[in-house]
Design a protein around this motif. Structure first.
Motif, mmCIF file in Angstrom:
data_model
loop_
_atom_site.group_PDB
_atom_site.id
_atom_site.type_symbol
_atom_site.label_atom_id
_atom_site.label_comp_id
_atom_site.label_asym_id
_atom_site.label_seq_id
_atom_site.Cartn_x
_atom_site.Cartn_y
_atom_site.Cartn_z
ATOM 1 N N GLY A 183 -4.174 -8.246 -1.020
ATOM 2 C CA GLY A 183 -4.434 -7.943 0.379
ATOM 3 C C GLY A 183 -4.666 -6.457 0.597
ATOM 4 O O GLY A 183 -5.629 -6.050 1.256
ATOM 5 N N GLU A 187 -8.091 -4.626 1.838
ATOM 6 C CA GLU A 187 -8.036 -3.817 3.061
ATOM 7 C C GLU A 187 -8.509 -2.397 2.803
ATOM 8 O O GLU A 187 -9.074 -1.744 3.669
ATOM 9 C CB GLU A 187 -6.594 -3.765 3.604
ATOM 10 N N LYS A 188 -8.234 -1.910 1.568
ATOM 11 C CA LYS A 188 -8.648 -0.550 1.230
ATOM 12 C C LYS A 188 -10.108 -0.494 0.829
ATOM 13 O O LYS A 188 -10.602 0.553 0.418
ATOM 14 C CB LYS A 188 -7.797 -0.030 0.063
ATOM 15 N N SER A 240 3.183 -2.200 0.761
ATOM 16 C CA SER A 240 2.712 -2.621 2.069
ATOM 17 C C SER A 240 3.888 -2.976 2.966
ATOM 18 O O SER A 240 4.350 -4.103 2.963
ATOM 19 C CB SER A 240 1.782 -3.835 1.925
ATOM 20 N N PRO A 244 -0.389 -7.418 5.011
ATOM 21 C CA PRO A 244 -1.842 -7.297 4.881
ATOM 22 C C PRO A 244 -2.496 -8.606 5.284
ATOM 23 O O PRO A 244 -1.911 -9.676 5.089
ATOM 24 C CB PRO A 244 -2.049 -7.010 3.394
ATOM 25 N N ARG A 248 -8.136 -8.332 9.201
ATOM 26 C CA ARG A 248 -8.259 -6.885 9.293
ATOM 27 C C ARG A 248 -9.241 -6.370 8.233
ATOM 28 O O ARG A 248 -10.102 -5.534 8.518
ATOM 29 C CB ARG A 248 -6.885 -6.233 9.105
ATOM 30 N N ALA A 249 -9.122 -6.912 7.012
ATOM 31 C CA ALA A 249 -10.022 -6.479 5.949
ATOM 32 C C ALA A 249 -11.469 -6.742 6.334
ATOM 33 O O ALA A 249 -12.341 -5.905 6.116
ATOM 34 C CB ALA A 249 -9.680 -7.219 4.660
ATOM 35 N N VAL A 252 -12.582 -4.132 8.973
ATOM 36 C CA VAL A 252 -12.802 -2.783 8.457
ATOM 37 C C VAL A 252 -13.990 -2.756 7.506
ATOM 38 O O VAL A 252 -14.765 -1.809 7.488
ATOM 39 C CB VAL A 252 -11.541 -2.275 7.734
ATOM 40 N N SER A 350 -2.905 -14.159 5.493
ATOM 41 C CA SER A 350 -2.049 -12.979 5.618
ATOM 42 C C SER A 350 -0.698 -13.330 4.994
ATOM 43 O O SER A 350 -0.282 -14.494 5.015
ATOM 44 C CB SER A 350 -1.912 -12.595 7.088
#
Lengths: 434, 503
Positions: A183, A187-188, A240, A244, A248-249, A252, A350
């Motif tokens: 996750g 996300e990064k 985290s 995560p 959201r991932a 972004v 999630s």
């Protein structure tokens, strides 16, 4: 038995099962609910073929010894009983709906007399749905099969390890760590197709370290993996603090949204419309089990693992490089735990770092033991692991349908495991063995 | 004739699938040492266990002092004065000798408080140790630190503490050194003089001759005959045991190996980790059987383990067929054709729970596989050939190897390696716990292997075997080679002199 006959029967059985599933998925769904967009016929066909081949290989590789059959008979009886109970509780639900069905039926008749066929057809579909046993409804079965797949993947890893004389208590924490790590990576902005191998590599490395600690530093496996249990849980929470999530991932990194969906569809069977179109985890587990079966029952590796599990010294005196094999099974166990972690993340969308995968190591061990893997090492079959992993999801479903309070689940599972092991021990003793 | 102390009359014992005892008669007089002899599976251990209350007879009866008795448990037999001393000793290793002597029947004082009577116990313990010739200081030692022979004596002392009138011993000397064995004989003589009877199972025929008054021979669960002390000879015993004459107990068909034959395996200046501070050099020629003698603890097994890659070699070199051989793990030795039949067959030689076939295949799987997969047909062929050529008595290749007799188990260990075509075969106590019939077969096999050019290095503590099978003998003493004897120089005294370090 003749190997050829066995092979034919196994393959035939595999295809028969796949054909059955095919038939079910293509006739049993709501007429309005046509295959969602990502589920092309080709995708589904690929899944079916994979499942059928896996079943065939599993059956073909199974070693027809009396002891193995006995162990399978035990878990099959248990599962049969549970499924019968499940079917009965579903059937009772249908009976509860009987008055409603009657009312609806008379309305349909009235509508037909009035010539309102469109509405009548709609209602008839509802009646058909109500008459179906909800325990064996498509959505429910698919969800449970996927759950079975998750446990099964863990159980194959834990089973192989226990069979070779090891134990891994860190599986649950590692599932959590892998899920969180995956996750965090997406996300990064790491491409999902890159994040998956990265997480698997971390899992494999963790297993390698376990194996090396056990074989080279000679710390007991129980202790090494007990420490691991704390460490990986802590790591998951450290990297985290929050949960995560996939949404959201996708927000972004919109570019990676499509590949993420693609990965999710292949690994879990959840389509882009968030619907479970096919039990993907289950098929993946079957394929992994088939690979494990070939290694375990048809290759030298399996023989070495059995020998090491029973008598490590005898294996060593026969020229087997014991430590390499032990390290390998530790790595496989952790690798599969990491894979299960990624699947958990994709399936749920999630994950909570503090609780994801909690006590899964115990579920995996329970499943392996129910499937006939001896905690003393040296005994067990791949088919047994698959069936053993099915017990917990079935118990879980049964609890939902029979309206048994969920507080009962832990002690029911405990009693089933106790009953299973005691029965097994009694059978073994009655055969005059030591 | 006076009433015997204990008597078995027509005792029958049935196990699933096996009639272990079929109407066996046997009596023991007071102060008599009786040997029970027979091949493995002849029913010796079962008879002992029936007499000691471990098993209940299915037919016939046991008489004590002429009266029929039933011992429902071993404890009941012990109270009546019959004590069984197991092959695997039943001592609590973590407790002291004193605690073991009185385990479960600790003398107490203080009535219901049941406080331990320390002083009384120590005094009683000393008296018991004295009777078996152990120093009284041993009372406070932990059993785990005692040598096997001392443990055996402690176990005997414990039985004497229970006022035993009959001691039943199952292969008491199988794990003892020569010195410990002599000590045990002396204790048996003392017990006999004190009116205690002893029943004794042994595979070592010389030992029976040394200390028994009479021998009862069992065969296939029946009485095969009885020999008085004067009649106890090797030939008589073997004839009764196997029911036929053994023409050549040590077959020898191989031609003598010329002294100038280059060695197949050569060790020069070898040392290994945690080994003795001496170096060892020796050579084995193809087609010869090199016997290796020495007392227990002389470092013979350790040396063979170093050559097989089980102990890291720290110095010196190993040469095979003139080429240097580097062995870091057993796999290297196995690939090179240097194969070991280990001393402890059950712990190291076999996976007991698995089948005969599994064990035969284990070191040969590489050859039996194409890619990842094992070829089932070739594997079945290997099993069939192994079972047939070694005449392993087993219902099928699927039988668990642990259910076979000791001799057949040992044949499976040989079979594992024969399929690989050994160059050097290291045998560590190849016939320990093997019955007489299978022994001859193993000797014939060793002879056959040597005749086919295999270099055989045989470690043995059995003097008859050493003298009968070896072409040449090296003797080890405290980690170094004490000397070498050619076949013409071979005799028991010469070997013992070297083994005990006399120059």
């Amino acid at each position: 038995m003749n190997e050829k006959v066995k092979f034919g029967a196994a393959l035939g059985g595999g295809f028969a099962v796949a054909a059955g599933v095919w038939f079910a998925t293509h006739t049993y769904h709501d007429p309005k609910d046509h295959l969602p967009a990502p589920w092309s016929e080709a995708t589904l066909t690929a899944w079916f073929i994979a499942a059928a081949v896996a079943v065939g290989v599993l059956a073909y590789s199974f070693e027809l010894t009396r002891r193995n059959l006995q162990r399978l008979a035990g878990v099959t009886l248990l599962l049969g009983g549970l499924l019968a109970a499940l079917g009965y509780s579903g059937h009772q639900k249908v009976q509860e709906n009987e008055p409603l069905i009657d009312t609806l039926t008379s309305r349909i008749e009235r509508l037909q007399r009035e010539g309102n066929t469109a509405e009548a057809t709609d209602l008839r579909e509802q009646v058909v749905k109500l008459q179906q046993n909800p325990a064996f409804g498509r959505t429910n079965v698919f969800e449970k099969l996927n759950r079975h797949g998750e446990y099964g993947i863990l159980c194959i890893g834990a089973g192989l390890l226990i069979l070779a004389g090891g134990i891994d208590l860190s599986v649950g924490s590692l599932v959590g760590l892998a899920a969180v790590l995956f996750g965090v990576l997406v996300e990064k902005g790491v491409h999902p197709f890159l994040a998956l191998p990265a997480v698997l590599a971390v899992g494999g490395t963790v297993g390698l370290i376990h194996g090396l600690m056990v074989t080279q530093v000679r710390v007991q496996a129980f202790l090494v993996t007990l420490c691991g249990m704390f460490v990986y849980r802590g790591l998951a929470r450290t990297i985290s603090p929050g949960s995560p999530g996939m949404v959201r991932a996708q927000e972004v990194w919109p570019d990676f949204s499509a590949p993420l969906m693609q990965l999710r569809q292949w690994l879990t069977g959840i389509g882009a419309d968030e619907r479970l179109g096919f039990p993907g985890v289950f098929v993946l587990m079957l394929v992994l089990a088939a690979v494990a079966a070939v290694f375990l029952h048809r290759s030298a590796f399996g023989r070495y693992w059995y020998a090491i599990g029973y008598n490590e010294q005898a294996a060593r005196y026969a020229g087997v490089t014991v430590w390499r094999h032990k390290v390998a099974v530790f790595a496989v166990c952790s690798l599969l735990a990491a894979l299960a972690g990624v699947i958990r993340f994709l399936g749920a969308g999630s994950v909570t770092p503090s609780s994801e995968g909690q006590s899964f190591e115990l579920y995996a061990i329970t499943a392996a033991v129910l499937g006939g893997v001896s905690l003393k090492g040296g005994e067990g079959t791949a088919v047994g692991m698959v069936l053993g992993a099915l017990v917990l999801p079935v118990v879980n479903t049964l609890m939902n349908f029979a309206k048994i309070p969920s507080e009962w689940e832990p002690w029911l599972i405990g009693l089933i495991l106790l009953f299973g092991t005691v029965a097994d021990e009694l059978i073994r003793r009655s055969r005059g063995g030591r | 004739m006076s009433t015997p102390l204990i008597e078995a009359v027509g005792v029958r014992k049935q196990f699933p699938g096996v009639l272990a005892l079929d109407g066996v008669n046997c009596r023991v007089n007071r102060g008599e040492v009786l040997a029970i002899v027979g091949e493995n599976g002849a029913g010796k251990s079962t008879l002992m266990k029936v007499l000691a209350g471990v098993y209940q007879p299915d037919g016939g009866e046991v008489r004590l002092n002429g009266e029929p008795v039933k011992f429902p448990t071993p404890q009941a037999a012990m109270r009546a004065g019959v004590s069984l001393i197991h092959q695997e000793l039943n001592l609590a290793e973590n407790l002291s000798v004193l605690d073991n002597l009185f385990l479960g029947r600790e003398p107490t004082v203080g009535g219901p408080l049941r406080l331990l009577d320390r002083r009384g116990t120590i005094a009683a313990g000393r008296r018991l140790l004295e009777r078996v010739g152990l120093p009284p200081d041993d009372l406070s030692r932990t059993v785990g630190e005692l040598a096997p022979g001392q443990k055996q004596l402690v176990e005997i002392a414990r039985a004497l503490g229970l006022d035993a009138k009959l001691l039943i011993m199952d292969e008491p000397t199988s794990s003892l050194t020569q010195k410990e064995t002599d000590r045990l004989y002396a204790v048996i003589d003392d017990l006999k003089a004190g009116g205690v009877s002893v029943m004794y199972i042994s595979h070592r025929l010389a030992e029976i001759k040394r200390c028994c008054d009479r021998a009862v021979v069992l065969r296939d669960g029946k009485n095969a005959g009885e020999l008085t002390k004067a009649e106890i000879t090797h030939d008589n015993l073997v004839r009764l045991m196997v029911g036929r004459d053994l023409k050549s107990f040590f077959p020898r068909t191989r031609p003598p190996v010329p002294a100038d034959t280059p060695p197949l395996l050569e060790l020069s200046g070898l040392t290994y980790r945690n080994g003795p501070p001496h170096t060892v050099s020796l050579a084995v020629r193809p087609g010869e059987v090199l016997g290796m003698a020495g007392l227990v603890g002389a470092g013979r097994t350790e040396l063979s383990e170093a050559v097989f890659g089980l102990r890291p070699v720290t110095g010196g070199s190993i040469t095979l067929e003139g080429k240097p051989l580097r062995i870091r793990r057993p796999g290297d030795a196995v690939r090179a054709g240097v194969l070991l039949v280990p001393e402890d067959r059950r712990a190291h030689g076999l996976v007991l729970e698995q089948s005969v076939g599994f064990n035969l295949s284990l070191p040969n799987l590489g050859r039996l596989s194409t890619g990842l997969l094992i070829r089932p047909r070739d594997e079945a062929k290997l099993h069939a050939e192994g079972i047939a050529s070694l005449r392993v008595k087993t219902p099928s290749a699927r039988q668990a190897v642990g259910l076979l007799s000791g001799g057949n188990q040992q044949k499976v260990v040989f079979g594992k390696w024969l399929a690989r075509g050994p160059k050097v075969l290291i045998l560590d106590e190849p016939t320990r716990g093997v019955d007489v019939g299978a022994k001859t077969e193993i000797y014939a096999l060793i002879d056959d292997l040597a005749a086919r050019g295999v270099a055989v290095w045989m470690i043995t503590s059995d003097m008859e075997e050493l003298l009968g099978v070896s072409d040449r003998v090296v003797v080890m003493h405290e980690g170094r080679l004490a000397g070498e004897l050619a076949r013409s120089q071979l005799n028991e005294e010469a070997v013992m002199r070297l083994a005990t370090g006399a120059s």
